[in-house]
Scaffold this motif. Structure first.
Motif, short mmCIF file in Angstrom:
data_model
loop_
_atom_site.label_atom_id
_atom_site.label_comp_id
_atom_site.label_asym_id
_atom_site.label_seq_id
_atom_site.Cartn_x
_atom_site.Cartn_y
_atom_site.Cartn_z
N LEU A 131 0.81 -1.22 0.00
CA LEU A 131 0.00 0.00 0.00
C LEU A 131 0.84 1.27 0.00
CD1 LEU A 131 -2.92 -1.02 2.40
CD2 LEU A 131 -2.94 -0.87 -0.10
N ASP A 132 1.91 1.29 0.75
CA ASP A 132 2.73 2.49 0.80
C ASP A 132 3.34 2.79 -0.56
OD1 ASP A 132 3.94 4.65 2.48
OD2 ASP A 132 5.79 3.69 1.81
N ARG A 133 3.80 1.75 -1.24
CA ARG A 133 4.36 1.96 -2.58
C ARG A 133 3.30 2.48 -3.54
NH1 ARG A 133 5.74 -2.37 -7.24
NH2 ARG A 133 6.81 -0.94 -8.68
N LEU A 134 2.10 1.92 -3.47
CA LEU A 134 1.05 2.36 -4.38
C LEU A 134 0.68 3.82 -4.12
CD1 LEU A 134 -1.28 -0.76 -4.38
CD2 LEU A 134 0.35 -0.06 -6.14
N ALA A 135 0.64 4.22 -2.85
CA ALA A 135 0.37 5.62 -2.55
C ALA A 135 1.47 6.52 -3.12
CB ALA A 135 0.25 5.82 -1.04
N GLY A 136 2.70 6.06 -3.06
CA GLY A 136 3.80 6.83 -3.62
C GLY A 136 3.70 6.97 -5.13
N VAL A 137 3.30 5.89 -5.80
CA VAL A 137 3.12 5.96 -7.26
C VAL A 137 1.99 6.92 -7.60
CG1 VAL A 137 2.42 4.64 -9.29
CG2 VAL A 137 4.08 3.67 -7.69
N LEU A 138 0.86 6.79 -6.91
CA LEU A 138 -0.26 7.71 -7.16
C LEU A 138 0.15 9.16 -6.92
CD1 LEU A 138 -3.47 6.01 -5.70
CD2 LEU A 138 -3.02 6.62 -8.09
N SER A 139 0.94 9.38 -5.89
CA SER A 139 1.41 10.74 -5.61
C SER A 139 2.20 11.30 -6.79
CB SER A 139 2.28 10.75 -4.36
OG SER A 139 1.53 10.47 -3.20
N SER A 140 3.04 10.49 -7.38
CA SER A 140 3.87 10.95 -8.49
C SER A 140 3.05 11.26 -9.74
CB SER A 140 4.95 9.91 -8.83
OG SER A 140 4.38 8.77 -9.48
N TRP A 141 1.82 10.76 -9.80
CA TRP A 141 0.95 11.00 -10.95
C TRP A 141 0.09 12.25 -10.79
CZ3 TRP A 141 -1.27 5.35 -11.75
CH2 TRP A 141 -0.23 4.52 -12.20
N GLN A 142 0.15 12.92 -9.64
CA GLN A 142 -0.67 14.11 -9.40
C GLN A 142 0.10 15.35 -9.83
OE1 GLN A 142 -3.74 13.14 -8.23
NE2 GLN A 142 -2.86 11.07 -8.08
N VAL A 143 -0.49 16.13 -10.71
CA VAL A 143 0.13 17.38 -11.15
C VAL A 143 -0.94 18.47 -11.16
CG1 VAL A 143 1.97 16.30 -12.49
CG2 VAL A 143 -0.22 16.79 -13.59
N ASP A 144 -0.52 19.70 -10.94
CA ASP A 144 -1.46 20.81 -10.79
C ASP A 144 -2.37 20.97 -12.00
OD1 ASP A 144 -0.61 21.54 -8.23
OD2 ASP A 144 1.04 22.74 -9.04
N ALA A 145 -1.82 20.83 -13.19
CA ALA A 145 -2.61 21.05 -14.40
C ALA A 145 -3.27 19.77 -14.90
CB ALA A 145 -1.71 21.63 -15.50
N PRO B 53 5.34 17.17 -1.57
CA PRO B 53 5.72 18.57 -1.78
C PRO B 53 5.59 18.98 -3.25
CG PRO B 53 7.31 17.47 -0.38
CD PRO B 53 6.41 16.40 -0.93
N GLY B 54 4.98 20.13 -3.48
CA GLY B 54 4.85 20.64 -4.84
C GLY B 54 3.81 19.95 -5.68
N ARG B 55 2.91 19.21 -5.03
CA ARG B 55 1.85 18.50 -5.76
C ARG B 55 0.49 18.86 -5.16
NH1 ARG B 55 3.98 15.07 -9.34
NH2 ARG B 55 6.12 14.35 -9.03
N PRO B 56 -0.58 18.64 -5.92
CA PRO B 56 -1.91 19.00 -5.42
C PRO B 56 -2.39 18.07 -4.32
CG PRO B 56 -2.09 17.96 -7.59
CD PRO B 56 -0.63 18.17 -7.33
N GLY B 57 -2.82 18.67 -3.21
CA GLY B 57 -3.45 17.91 -2.15
C GLY B 57 -4.94 17.77 -2.41
N LEU B 58 -5.59 16.95 -1.60
CA LEU B 58 -7.00 16.63 -1.80
C LEU B 58 -7.81 16.92 -0.55
CD1 LEU B 58 -9.06 15.15 -3.79
CD2 LEU B 58 -8.59 13.10 -2.44
#
Length: 305
Positions: free
Chosen positions: A13-27, A228-233
């Motif tokens: 689960l922690d790895r999957l959350a990290g991957v999902l995090s890397s896919w979040q961008v402001d635009a 850091p530097g990514r959109p939060g929810l």
């Protein structure tokens, strides 16, 4: 190479959350966010892992789907660099469409795959139809957050922990259920919050409550960091039914934005049903910008409307 679909274990689960995090961008699109996994984890880490489907190739994760609730809703995110890859999208469409493959059962189902245009096109070709529209909302916090809305509403904002969870669950129940809140319901919702807070994602989160001048909890939210530097929810946000119409929803949403900025987010995202004009207006009043509505895709059971 072959695309393989698997159901992860708790240790993944922690790895999957990290991957999902890397896919979040402001635009980018407001697709599946690590905060969605965090909110889902109130059901427990084991059940959360069992509700996930992961598509990978040669060890690289390409897409992640979350089976969210009992009504056949699959919420997805694809690697932004591979979102339009035809072979991947065809594999996803085949896995989602065929009940034998272990993603969605037969009958009514909804797929949320925002930004995945080729995948959505393939589902449409299989007869999936547009569902109700949703409005993504976004607020840039890189330049700071003015707390005028919080001060103007006359509330104080508190961070909620396990010792202060009762006001949070009471407001949440009122906001989303609205039925009598008995001892049994309180215990169950309290345990779910504690499970979430003790789970594998909550180090990315913060729960907040707004209290009025009479010390009544009037609004609550939980916010989730993507890094850091990514959109939060924002997931969820609600106002007690007895205290609506007083600006508390906008105030707690501004507080949510301020908390995420403090945690390192570059922006804040949330999605509301377009039919819920009050919710959309609340976020706009809190400084969010509404983007073009998006639709999920629905497969209706044959013979039903």
């Amino acid at each position: 190479m072959t695309v393989v679909m698997t159901t992860p274990s708790v240790r993944d689960l922690d790895r999957l959350a990290g991957v999902l995090s890397s896919w979040q961008v402001d635009a980018g699109p407001l697709h599946l966010h690590p905060g969605d996994l965090g909110w889902h984890s109130s059901r427990g880490a084991v059940q959360t892992a069992a509700s996930l489907r992961v598509w990978s190739r040669a060890g690289r994760i390409l897409a992640i789907g979350l089976l969210d609730g009992p009504d056949g809703l699959l919420r997805m995110a694809l690697d932004p660099h591979l979102r339009d890859e035809d072979a991947l999208c065809r594999q996803l469409a085949a896995d989602v469409t065929d009940p034998v493959r272990g993603v969605l059962e037969e009958g009514d189902a909804v797929v949320e795959a925002r930004g995945a245009e080729r995948f959505s096109q393939l589902l449409s070709e299989e007869g999936w139809q547009p569902d109700e529209p949703w409005t993504p909302l976004h607020r840039d916090v890189s330049g700071g957050v003015d707390d005028e809305r919080v001060r103007g509403a006359g509330v104080r904002i508190e961070i909620i922990d396990a010792s202060r969870v009762d006001p949070w669950v009471s407001v949440h129940w009122s906001a989303f259920k609205g039925t009598p809140f008995g001892d049994e319901e309180r215990r169950a919702l309290r345990e779910r919050w504690l499970t979430m807070a003790g789970g594998p994602f909550y180090h990315r989160a913060r729960s907040l409550a707004a209290f009025d001048s009479d010390d009544h909890a009037v609004a609550v939210t939980t916010v989730w960091l993507a890094g850091p530097g990514r959109p939060g929810l924002v997931e969820p946000m609600g106002v007690h039914r007895d205290h609506r119409g007083r600006g508390y929803g906008a105030a707690i949403s501004v507080a949510a934005a301020a908390a995420l900025r403090e945690m390192g987010s570059s922006s804040v995202a949330v999605c509301a049903e377009s039919s819920n004009a009050a919710a959309v207006a609340t976020y706009v009043a809190a400084g969010f910008t509404a983007r073009e509505p998006v639709v999920d895709l629905r497969r209706a059971c044959q013979g039903r409307g």
